[in-house]
Design a protein around this motif. Structure first.
Motif, PDB file in Angstrom:
ATOM      1  N   SER A  69       7.603 -64.978  24.594  1.00  0.00           N
ATOM      2  CA  SER A  69       8.500 -65.414  23.531  1.00  0.00           C
ATOM      3  C   SER A  69       8.207 -66.855  23.154  1.00  0.00           C
ATOM      4  CB  SER A  69       9.956 -65.275  23.974  1.00  0.00           C
ATOM      5  OG  SER A  69      10.199 -66.073  25.109  1.00  0.00           O
ATOM      6  N   VAL A  70       8.433 -67.172  21.884  1.00  0.00           N
ATOM      7  CA  VAL A  70       8.174 -68.508  21.366  1.00  0.00           C
ATOM      8  C   VAL A  70       9.477 -69.080  20.841  1.00  0.00           C
ATOM      9  CG1 VAL A  70       6.847 -69.870  19.717  1.00  0.00           C
ATOM     10  CG2 VAL A  70       5.821 -67.841  20.753  1.00  0.00           C
ATOM     11  N   SER A  71       9.752 -70.336  21.129  1.00  0.00           N
ATOM     12  CA  SER A  71      10.991 -70.977  20.726  1.00  0.00           C
ATOM     13  C   SER A  71      11.003 -71.264  19.232  1.00  0.00           C
ATOM     14  CB  SER A  71      11.192 -72.282  21.497  1.00  0.00           C
ATOM     15  OG  SER A  71      12.274 -73.005  20.956  1.00  0.00           O
ATOM     16  N   SER A  72      11.932 -70.646  18.506  1.00  0.00           N
ATOM     17  CA  SER A  72      12.083 -70.918  17.076  1.00  0.00           C
ATOM     18  C   SER A  72      12.556 -72.347  16.839  1.00  0.00           C
ATOM     19  CB  SER A  72      13.075 -69.933  16.453  1.00  0.00           C
ATOM     20  OG  SER A  72      12.587 -68.612  16.522  1.00  0.00           O
ATOM     21  N   ILE A  73      13.333 -72.873  17.758  1.00  0.00           N
ATOM     22  CA  ILE A  73      13.849 -74.241  17.610  1.00  0.00           C
ATOM     23  C   ILE A  73      12.695 -75.242  17.612  1.00  0.00           C
ATOM     24  CG2 ILE A  73      15.249 -76.040  18.694  1.00  0.00           C
ATOM     25  CD1 ILE A  73      17.071 -73.842  19.754  1.00  0.00           C
ATOM     26  N   LEU A  79       9.530 -74.594  16.976  1.00  0.00           N
ATOM     27  CA  LEU A  79       8.693 -74.384  15.800  1.00  0.00           C
ATOM     28  C   LEU A  79       9.308 -75.022  14.559  1.00  0.00           C
ATOM     29  CD1 LEU A  79       7.487 -70.680  16.215  1.00  0.00           C
ATOM     30  CD2 LEU A  79       6.207 -72.781  16.662  1.00  0.00           C
ATOM     31  N   ASP A  80      10.644 -74.970  14.470  1.00  0.00           N
ATOM     32  CA  ASP A  80      11.315 -75.637  13.353  1.00  0.00           C
ATOM     33  C   ASP A  80      11.051 -77.141  13.381  1.00  0.00           C
ATOM     34  OD1 ASP A  80      12.330 -73.300  12.357  1.00  0.00           O
ATOM     35  OD2 ASP A  80      14.294 -73.505  13.336  1.00  0.00           O
ATOM     36  N   ASP A  97       4.788 -62.092  19.377  1.00  0.00           N
ATOM     37  CA  ASP A  97       5.614 -63.253  19.054  1.00  0.00           C
ATOM     38  C   ASP A  97       4.741 -64.462  18.706  1.00  0.00           C
ATOM     39  OD1 ASP A  97       7.969 -61.938  19.351  1.00  0.00           O
ATOM     40  OD2 ASP A  97       8.395 -62.695  21.371  1.00  0.00           O
ATOM     41  N   ASP A 131       3.211 -63.916  15.253  1.00  0.00           N
ATOM     42  CA  ASP A 131       4.240 -64.144  14.247  1.00  0.00           C
ATOM     43  C   ASP A 131       4.480 -65.641  14.045  1.00  0.00           C
ATOM     44  OD1 ASP A 131       6.517 -63.095  12.522  1.00  0.00           O
ATOM     45  OD2 ASP A 131       7.630 -64.341  13.968  1.00  0.00           O
ATOM     46  N   ALA A 132       4.502 -66.394  15.150  1.00  0.00           N
ATOM     47  CA  ALA A 132       4.715 -67.839  15.059  1.00  0.00           C
ATOM     48  C   ALA A 132       3.543 -68.525  14.363  1.00  0.00           C
ATOM     49  CB  ALA A 132       4.900 -68.420  16.461  1.00  0.00           C
ATOM     50  N   ARG A 151       3.663 -67.818  10.644  1.00  0.00           N
ATOM     51  CA  ARG A 151       4.762 -68.587  10.058  1.00  0.00           C
ATOM     52  C   ARG A 151       4.353 -70.049   9.880  1.00  0.00           C
ATOM     53  NH1 ARG A 151      10.210 -69.929  13.508  1.00  0.00           N
ATOM     54  NH2 ARG A 151      10.987 -71.648  12.206  1.00  0.00           N
ATOM     55  N   MET A 152       3.768 -70.640  10.919  1.00  0.00           N
ATOM     56  CA  MET A 152       3.386 -72.048  10.855  1.00  0.00           C
ATOM     57  C   MET A 152       2.181 -72.274   9.953  1.00  0.00           C
ATOM     58  SD  MET A 152       5.789 -73.259  12.496  1.00  0.00           S
ATOM     59  CE  MET A 152       5.224 -74.934  12.233  1.00  0.00           C
TER      60      MET A 152
END
Length: 447
Positions: free
Chosen positions: A7-11, A13-14, A163, A166-167, A170-171
Motif C-alpha cells: 500500500s502507498v500513502s495517499s497523504i 503522495l499529496d 497500488d 496506480d500511484a 497518478r504522480m
C-alpha cells in the motif's frame, strides 16, 4: 531488498504533488524538479531504483534532454540531437519506439533474470538487478511536438504492486504539468539566448522589451566579415554556400562568444561582437586584450578550416576583422511590434568601416589607435583614414607580430572533420547549471 507493504500513502503522495505545484510556480529548473520529485517518491515509500525521463525540446540546436535518476547516485543529464533522417536501430528496438509505433501510453514488463530480452535495454537493466519496468509516453497537449517519455524501474523482489503502479500513474500527470512549465520557461530562455545572445536575452527576459529601452555602455568591438561571399554564392549554389557560411561562422565567430565577449548580431556574412567593460583604463584594457586573444584563436581556427577545405578540393575562405573600443547604445529599436536588440552609435559605425579597410590594406586584422593603445604590444601603422561621418582622421594599425601558435579546440577540429558545426557539438541547455550537460548518443534516450 526486504519485503515491504504494497500500500502507498495517499497523504504523502499529496505532499509530493503539492511540492511539484509550488516548484512549478517558483520557476524551478527542470533538473531540480526531477531530482526533488524522485527523492520525494522514494521517501514516500515507493521502491524506485531508477527513473528515466526524456523531454523533447523546441530548441534550435537540440531535440531532447534526458534525466536519469538512480537511488544510489542521483541525477545525470544528457542532451541529444537526432542525426538528420536517421533512426538508430537501438531506438527502433526500444520500448519507447514500441509505444510510439503502437500508439500506446504504457508498457509494463517483469524482468526475470533468466528471461528473454524483448528489448535490448533489458539486458542492461538486468545487470542492475531491475525486476520490474514501466515505460510511458506523456504528450504536452494534442498536436504538440513537445512531451515526456520515461520509465520507472524497481529492484524490489516482488516488483511493482497495483497500488504502486496506480500511484506512479497518478504522480506522472502532476510531474508532466510541472515539467511542461519548466520546459516552456527554458524554451523562452533558449530562444532568446540563441537569437539575441546571452546578455541581451537576459535583458529582454528581465523586462527590457519596449522600443527605446536601453543604455549607453563602453565596449571593445569586433566586426568580422567573410570575403568574396558573392562569388561563393554564385559558384557553389545555395546550400553549399550556406554550409560554407556556417563553417566560417563556427571557425571565426565562436571565440568571440567567450571570456566576456558576446556575438550580438550576424549581419549577412559578417558578425558584430562586443566586450562590455567599465569606463576606466583597466576594464578597457582587459576587454581589448580579451578581444585580441579571441582574434588569435579565430585565426588559428580559420587556418584549420582552410586546411581541411583544401584537402577536400574546396577553395579557401578569406576574412577581415576590424577592432575598436568606444561607447555604444545598447537596446531596442525598430517598429512598436517588431524590435531588434543590438548596439548602435558612432563606435559601431567606425568598427564596421575599419573592417572594410582590411580590403584596402590587404590585411586580415586592423584596429583603431584607441584599441591598440589599450592592448599594448607592437603594432604597425598602416595609415590615417577619413571615415565617413567622422570628423577626425582615424589611425589604422595592424598587429606587428604574427598571431602566436595556438592549439585549436579539439571540439572544433572534430567538428571540421565530421561535418557538424561546433554549435552541434556542445550542449547549450542548462549551461549555467553546476553540472555539465553531456552530449550523448540516442541510446541514452531509450531507457
Amino acid at each position: 531488498m526486504s519485503t515491504i507493504e504494497s500500500s502507498v500513502s495517499s497523504i504523502l503522495l499529496d505532499r509530493v504533488a503539492e511540492w511539484l505545484t509550488n516548484s512549478s510556480l517558483a520557476g524551478d529548473e527542470l533538473e531540480n524538479i526531477v531530482r526533488g520529485f524522485c527523492e520525494r517518491l522514494t521517501a514516500a515509500g515507493l521502491p524506485l531504483a531508477r527513473v528515466h525521463l526524456s523531454f523533447s525540446m523546441l530548441h534550435p540546436l537540440y531535440d531532447a534532454l534526458s534525466f536519469t535518476w538512480r537511488r544510489a547516485s542521483g541525477v545525470t543529464i544528457e542532451g541529444f540531437r537526432m542525426p538528420a533522417g536517421q533512426k538508430p536501430d537501438r531506438f527502433l528496438q526500444s520500448p519507447y519506439y514500441y509505444l510510439l509505433d503502437n500508439n500506446l501510453q504504457h508498457i509494463r514488463r517483469r524482468l526475470l533474470q533468466d528471461g528473454p530480452n524483448e528489448f535490448p535495454i533489458f539486458e542492461d537493466l538486468r545487470k542492475d538487478s531491475i525486476t520490474d519496468y514501466l515505460a510511458f509516453v506523456q504528450p504536452f497537449g494534442d498536436g504538440s511536438v513537445q512531451g515526456m517519455m520515461g520509465s520507472w524501474s524497481t529492484d524490489h523482489n516482488t516488483g511493482f504492486s497495483d497500488d504502486m503502479i496506480d500511484a506512479l500513474l497518478r504522480m506522472q500527470n502532476h510531474l508532466a504539468v510541472a515539467a511542461k512549465m519548466a520546459v516552456l520557461g527554458k524554451l523562452a530562455n533558449n530562444m532568446l539566448t540563441t537569437y539575441l545572445g546571452g546578455d541581451a536575452g537576459k535583458r529582454v527576459l528581465n523586462g527590457q522589451i519596449r522600443r527605446g529601452d536601453g543604455e549607453t555602455i563602453r565596449a571593445a568591438l569586433v566586426m568580422g566579415d567573410m570575403r568574396e561571399s558573392t562569388m561563393y554564392a554564385e559558384k557553389e549554389g545555395r546550400q553549399a554556400y550556406i554550409d560554407t557560411l556556417n563553417q566560417f561562422f563556427d571557425a571565426i565567430a565562436a571565440p568571440f562568444n567567450r571570456n566576456g565577449g558576446e556575438i550580438l548580431s550576424f549581419l549577412g556574412d559578417g558578425f558584430l561582437a562586443v566586450y562590455p567593460c567599465g569606463r576606466h583604463k583597466d576594464p578597457s584594457k582587459i576587454a581589448c586584450e580579451a578581444a585580441l586573444s579571441a582574434v588569435h584563436q579565430a585565426q588559428a581556427r580559420v587556418a584549420e578550416l582552410n586546411r581541411d577545405r583544401e584537402q577536400k578540393g574546396l577553395s579557401r575562405v578569406g576574412y577581415g576583422i576590424g577592432l575598436h573600443v568606444g561607447n555604444v547604445m545598447f537596446g531596442n529599436v525598430g517598429l512598436k511590434d517588431r524590435l531588434t536588440f543590438s548596439a548602435f552609435g558612432s563606435a559601431v559605425n567606425e568598427v564596421q568601416r575599419l573592417q572594410i579597410l582590411t580590403k584596402k590594406y590587404g590585411r586580415e586584422v586592423v584596429a583603431s589607435q584607441a584599441f591598440a593603445g589599450y592592448c599594448g604590444g607592437e603594432w604597425t601603422t598602416l595609415g590615417e583614414e577619413k571615415l565617413r561621418g567622422i570628423r577626425q582622421k582615424v589611425t589604422v594599425l595592424q598587429p606587428r607580430a604574427p598571431a602566436p601558435a595556438i592549439n585549436v579546440d579539439e571540439s572544433f577540429r572534430e567538428a571540421v572533420q565530421n561535418g557538424l558545426s561546433e554549435a552541434e557539438q556542445v550542449i547549450l541547455l542548462h549551461r549555467d547549471a553546476k553540472k555539465q550537460v553531456k552530449h550523448t548518443s540516442m541510446e541514452k534516450f531509450i531507457q
